[in-house]
Design a protein around this motif. Structure first.
Motif, short mmCIF file in Angstrom:
data_model
loop_
_atom_site.label_atom_id
_atom_site.label_comp_id
_atom_site.label_asym_id
_atom_site.label_seq_id
_atom_site.Cartn_x
_atom_site.Cartn_y
_atom_site.Cartn_z
N SER A 142 52.85 -25.39 -9.89
CA SER A 142 53.63 -26.31 -9.05
C SER A 142 54.53 -25.56 -8.07
CB SER A 142 54.45 -27.27 -9.92
OG SER A 142 55.55 -26.61 -10.51
N ARG A 143 54.76 -24.28 -8.31
CA ARG A 143 55.65 -23.48 -7.45
C ARG A 143 54.90 -22.62 -6.44
NH1 ARG A 143 61.01 -22.26 -10.64
NH2 ARG A 143 61.40 -21.00 -8.82
N TRP A 144 53.69 -22.16 -6.82
CA TRP A 144 52.94 -21.24 -5.97
C TRP A 144 51.49 -21.70 -5.87
CZ3 TRP A 144 56.09 -19.30 -10.00
CH2 TRP A 144 57.27 -18.70 -9.57
N PRO A 145 50.83 -21.38 -4.76
CA PRO A 145 49.39 -21.69 -4.63
C PRO A 145 48.58 -20.65 -5.40
CG PRO A 145 50.19 -20.63 -2.63
CD PRO A 145 51.39 -20.81 -3.53
N LEU A 146 48.04 -21.05 -6.53
CA LEU A 146 47.35 -20.12 -7.42
C LEU A 146 45.88 -20.47 -7.56
CD1 LEU A 146 50.00 -19.89 -10.29
CD2 LEU A 146 49.80 -18.48 -8.21
N GLY A 147 45.10 -19.44 -7.80
CA GLY A 147 43.71 -19.59 -8.19
C GLY A 147 43.63 -19.52 -9.71
N PRO A 148 42.67 -18.79 -10.22
CA PRO A 148 42.54 -18.69 -11.68
C PRO A 148 43.75 -18.00 -12.31
CG PRO A 148 40.55 -17.90 -10.58
CD PRO A 148 41.58 -18.12 -9.52
N VAL A 149 44.11 -18.48 -13.50
CA VAL A 149 45.19 -17.89 -14.30
C VAL A 149 44.67 -17.75 -15.72
CG1 VAL A 149 47.52 -18.22 -15.23
CG2 VAL A 149 47.00 -18.94 -12.88
N ARG A 176 49.59 -11.95 -2.29
CA ARG A 176 50.20 -11.13 -3.34
C ARG A 176 51.55 -11.66 -3.81
NH1 ARG A 176 51.05 -7.64 1.21
NH2 ARG A 176 53.28 -7.41 1.56
N ASP A 177 52.39 -12.15 -2.90
CA ASP A 177 53.72 -12.63 -3.31
C ASP A 177 53.60 -13.72 -4.37
OD1 ASP A 177 55.03 -10.88 -1.63
OD2 ASP A 177 55.36 -12.37 -0.04
N ALA A 178 52.71 -14.67 -4.16
CA ALA A 178 52.52 -15.75 -5.13
C ALA A 178 52.00 -15.20 -6.45
CB ALA A 178 51.56 -16.80 -4.57
N ALA A 179 51.06 -14.27 -6.40
CA ALA A 179 50.50 -13.72 -7.64
C ALA A 179 51.55 -12.94 -8.43
CB ALA A 179 49.30 -12.81 -7.30
N PHE A 180 52.33 -12.09 -7.76
CA PHE A 180 53.38 -11.34 -8.45
C PHE A 180 54.42 -12.28 -9.04
CE2 PHE A 180 52.18 -7.42 -6.05
CZ PHE A 180 52.17 -6.54 -7.11
N SER A 181 54.91 -13.21 -8.24
CA SER A 181 55.96 -14.12 -8.71
C SER A 181 55.48 -14.98 -9.88
CB SER A 181 56.45 -15.01 -7.57
OG SER A 181 57.07 -14.24 -6.58
N ALA A 182 54.29 -15.53 -9.75
CA ALA A 182 53.77 -16.39 -10.82
C ALA A 182 53.55 -15.62 -12.11
CB ALA A 182 52.47 -17.06 -10.37
N SER A 234 37.01 -15.31 -8.05
CA SER A 234 37.34 -16.51 -7.28
C SER A 234 37.19 -16.23 -5.79
CB SER A 234 38.77 -16.95 -7.59
OG SER A 234 39.16 -17.98 -6.71
N ALA A 235 36.52 -17.12 -5.08
CA ALA A 235 36.31 -16.95 -3.64
C ALA A 235 37.63 -17.03 -2.86
CB ALA A 235 35.34 -18.02 -3.13
N SER A 236 38.62 -17.71 -3.43
CA SER A 236 39.90 -17.85 -2.73
C SER A 236 40.87 -16.71 -3.04
CB SER A 236 40.56 -19.17 -3.11
OG SER A 236 40.88 -19.17 -4.49
N CYS A 237 40.44 -15.78 -3.85
CA CYS A 237 41.31 -14.71 -4.34
C CYS A 237 41.51 -13.63 -3.28
CB CYS A 237 40.66 -14.11 -5.59
SG CYS A 237 41.56 -12.73 -6.26
N GLY A 238 42.78 -13.36 -2.97
CA GLY A 238 43.13 -12.25 -2.10
C GLY A 238 43.97 -11.24 -2.86
N ALA A 239 44.47 -11.66 -4.02
CA ALA A 239 45.31 -10.79 -4.85
C ALA A 239 45.13 -11.16 -6.31
CB ALA A 239 46.78 -10.94 -4.46
#
Length: 163
Positions: free
Chosen positions: A84-91, A116-122, A32-37
Motif C-alpha cells: 500500500s506504500r510502494w509499487p511492488l512486484g513479487p515479494v 530501487r527506492d521502493a524495493a529498498f524501502s519495502a 517478473s517482467a516489471s522488475c527493475g530492482a
C-alpha cells in the motif's frame, strides 16, 4: 525444501524448518517482467546475542517457535501494508523455525519493484515489522544454558519510524 506458499500471484510466504536457497529465491523475484530492482535480505544466527557485549556467552543454537496460521497471516498483512506504500512486484518472505545452528539462515525477505527506492524501502519496512509484529519466539543456547530472547527496544524504535 518447502516451496513458499502463494498468498496471491505476487506474494510468497513460508514458515518452515528447511533451509532456503537465496539464489533460487532471487531468480523467482527477478523473473517478473516489471522488475527493475530486486532487494534481498537474509538474517543469520549470530554468535553474540548482544553485539556490544563481546564478553557475553557465545550462542551455539537458536530455537524458533511460532504460532501456526497466525504467523503467516501477520506476515501477509505486513507485506500488504508495504504494497500500500510502494509499487511492488513479487515479494517473498521465508522464516525458519526449529533448532538452528550458528551461522544458519533464519529469514529471507526479497522485494522486486520497478525502482530501487521502493524495493529498498519495502524490504526494510517488512523486516522492521516482522521483528515487532510476527508471532515468533526465540530461545538461545549459550554455554550449555538456554534462555528466551526478550524483544529489543531497538526493533520497536525501527518500526516507529514508518509512522
Amino acid at each position: 525444501m518447502t516451496e513458499p506458499a502463494p498468498i496471491n500471484a505476487e506474494t510468497y510466504i513460508s514458515v518452515q524448518h528447511d533451509d532456503f536457497d537465496m539464489a533460487a529465491e532471487y531468480q523467482r523475484l527477478a523473473a517478473s517482467a516489471s522488475c527493475g530492482a530486486v532487494v534481498t535480505f537474509s538474517g543469520l544466527v549470530r554468535e553474540f546475542a548482544k553485539l556490544s557485549e563481546q564478553d557475553a556467552p557465545k550462542v551455539t543454537e537458536l530455537f524458533l517457535e511460532h504460532y501456526p496460521g497466525m504467523t503467516e497471516k501477520a506476515l501477509a498483512d505486513i507485506v500488504e501494508r508495504a504494497r500500500s506504500r510502494w509499487p511492488l512486484g513479487p515479494v517473498t518472505v521465508i522464516h525458519r523455525i526449529g533448532a538452528l545452528p550458528l551461522n544458519a539462515q533464519i529469514v529471507f525477505v526479497g522485494v522486486a519493484s520497478a525502482h530501487r527506492d521502493a524495493a529498498f524501502s519495502a524490504a526494510q519496512f517488512i523486516m522492521d515489522f516482522l521483528k515487532t509484529e510476527a508471532p515468533f519466539w526465540k530461545r538461545e543456547t549459550a554455554d550449555g544454558k538456554t534462555s528466551w530472547v526478550d524483544a529489543r527496544q531497538s526493533d520497536q524504535e525501527a518500526s516507529k519510524r514508518w509512522s
